[in-house]
Design an enzyme around this catalytic site. Structure first.
Site, mmCIF file in Angstrom:
data_model
loop_
_atom_site.group_PDB
_atom_site.id
_atom_site.type_symbol
_atom_site.label_atom_id
_atom_site.label_comp_id
_atom_site.label_asym_id
_atom_site.label_seq_id
_atom_site.Cartn_x
_atom_site.Cartn_y
_atom_site.Cartn_z
ATOM 1 C CG PHE A 11 -0.557 0.097 -0.938
ATOM 2 C CD1 PHE A 11 0.126 -0.351 -2.063
ATOM 3 C CD2 PHE A 11 -1.024 1.400 -0.911
ATOM 4 C CE1 PHE A 11 0.335 0.500 -3.150
ATOM 5 C CE2 PHE A 11 -0.831 2.250 -1.979
ATOM 6 C CZ PHE A 11 -0.130 1.802 -3.098
ATOM 7 C CB ILE A 12 2.628 3.063 1.202
ATOM 8 C CG1 ILE A 12 1.457 3.562 0.352
ATOM 9 C CG2 ILE A 12 3.871 3.934 0.968
ATOM 10 C CD1 ILE A 12 0.990 4.983 0.666
ATOM 11 C CG ASP A 31 1.087 -3.614 10.009
ATOM 12 O OD1 ASP A 31 1.417 -2.958 9.006
ATOM 13 O OD2 ASP A 31 -0.106 -3.887 10.293
ATOM 14 C CG LEU A 76 4.165 4.832 5.867
ATOM 15 C CD1 LEU A 76 5.405 5.553 6.360
ATOM 16 C CD2 LEU A 76 4.535 3.822 4.792
ATOM 17 C CE1 TYR A 149 -6.472 8.923 7.634
ATOM 18 C CE2 TYR A 149 -6.989 9.983 5.542
ATOM 19 C CZ TYR A 149 -6.141 9.233 6.333
ATOM 20 O OH TYR A 149 -4.944 8.794 5.814
#
Ligand code: UDP
Length: 341
Positions: A11-12, A31, A76, A149
């Site tokens: 998303f980002i 990715d 990311l 996390y």
């Protein structure tokens, strides 16, 4: 300038890729398409300065291959989303710790400048009025998977800081506070797309706990330029910078805003946390960033209102083909809920 975006199909990441291409960069995305998707990159797929490499940050050879020749790396890629972390804590720990160490090692070797995307989760249950970058971390039990996390991202930050102080790696850390926008999916538990999806379907909006807990949501459109500002600014090296929204809102008020903006006839249901997530979940009552450092160093000033954010998410969800992504599956379906509106 050659940039690598790990997690660039997310998303980002996908918004960042579009911005970097618009600014003239050559952009590679690494990715594994676990939570990201090729459809997020539809607008750039055929761009002559863009390439997508499908692979994992857990493989050092793959990481070496994509980082080589890059001037800067936006890291990311991570296992994100409260729901995902609780469902598969082991995979999250491995990806977030070992994967990030691979990226740090290779950047140190090649001399690339690195931006590490971290999270406001690292502050845990600290409910200070404004969370400053040096604020204490208040984490729950290691046996509650929610905190794995925060722990993993805390280790990532400590790793990054050590690579900076011991090897001089040009690395900067950003802590993102509830970033929201088009292409974000509700199925991994993020509250805005989840509630917007429910509102669009006419289903009850599931507000967990009392709904009095607050967050400061920021638009991805405010965050992306700040990410580039941070990596381009040498004064940010070895530091962490908060990047969060300017306005605190309770989840109940968020649900009301979503119903108003989407014109939905849905009601709001209060759902106990254990019904929503099962065991291993603890929530934080509030989380408010002090954005002063990011403002002073890179001029960060979030502008997008919650109504604009909700509108953008609603338009994006309505244009997706796969509606199973809209909302999260709860641990147990709507047992013991309270209808309040
Ligand atoms: N939440 C909610 N309904 C949902 C999903 C989340 O009430 O359908 C709540 C969640 O318990 C938390 C807040 O919304 O208090 C933000 O949740 P999210 O997972 O988006 O982010 P985080 O907890 O990491 O801030």
């Amino acid at each position: 300038m050659k940039s690598l975006v790990t997690g660039g199909a997310g998303f980002i990441g996908s918004h960042l890729v579009e911005e970097l291409l618009a600014r003239g960069d050559d952009v590679t995305v690494l990715d594994d398409l676990s939570t990201g998707s090729v459809s997020n990159l539809a607008a750039v797929r055929d761009h002559p300065r863009f390439q997508l490499v499908v692979g994992t940050i857990l493989d050092p050879t793959v990481v070496h291959g994509v980082v080589s020749g890059c001037d800067r790396v936006f890291h990311l890629a991570a296992a994100v989303g409260v729901k995902l972390i609780i469902d598969d804590p082991l995979a999250s720990l491995r990806t977030n710790i070992h994967g990030t160490e691979n990226v740090l090692m290779v950047c140190e070797e090649t001399g690339a400048t690195l931006l590490l995307a971290s999270t406001s989760e690292i502050y845990g249950k600290n409910e200070a009025d404004r969370l400053h970058e040096d604020s204490d971390r208040v984490l729950g039990s290691t046996l509650k998977s929610r905190w794995s996390y925060a722990s993993a991202k805390g280790i990532d930050e400590a790793f990054a800081h050590a690579y900076w102080s011991q090897f001089g790696l040009a690395v900067s850390i950003v802590r993102l506070f509830n970033t929201v926008g088009p292409r974000q999916k509700g199925r991994y538990g993020m509250v805005v797309p989840n509630l917007v999806g429910q509102a669009l379907r006419g289903d009850p909006l599931t507000v967990f706990g009392t709904g009095e807990q607050t967050r400061c949501f920021s638009s991805v459109h405010d965050i992306v330029p700040a990410l580039i500002g941070v990596i381009d600014n040498d004064a940010t090296r070895g530091q962490a910078l908060n990047l969060g929204g300017a306005h605190e809102i309770s989840i109940l008020d968020l649900a009301r805003a979503i119903i108003r903006v989407t014109g939905s006839s849905s009601e709001i249901q209060l759902v106990p946390y254990d019904t929503a997530y099962g065991d291993g979940y603890e929530d934080m009552r509030r989380r408010v960033p002090d954005n002063t450092r990011a403002h002073d160093l890179v001029g960060f000033a979030p502008r997008t209102s919650i109504d604009e954010i909700v509108r953008g998410v609603a338009e994006s969800l309505q244009s997706t083909v796969d509606r199973s992504d809209w909302t999260m599956q709860q641990a147990r379906p709507h047992a013991s809920t309270t209808v309040i509106v």
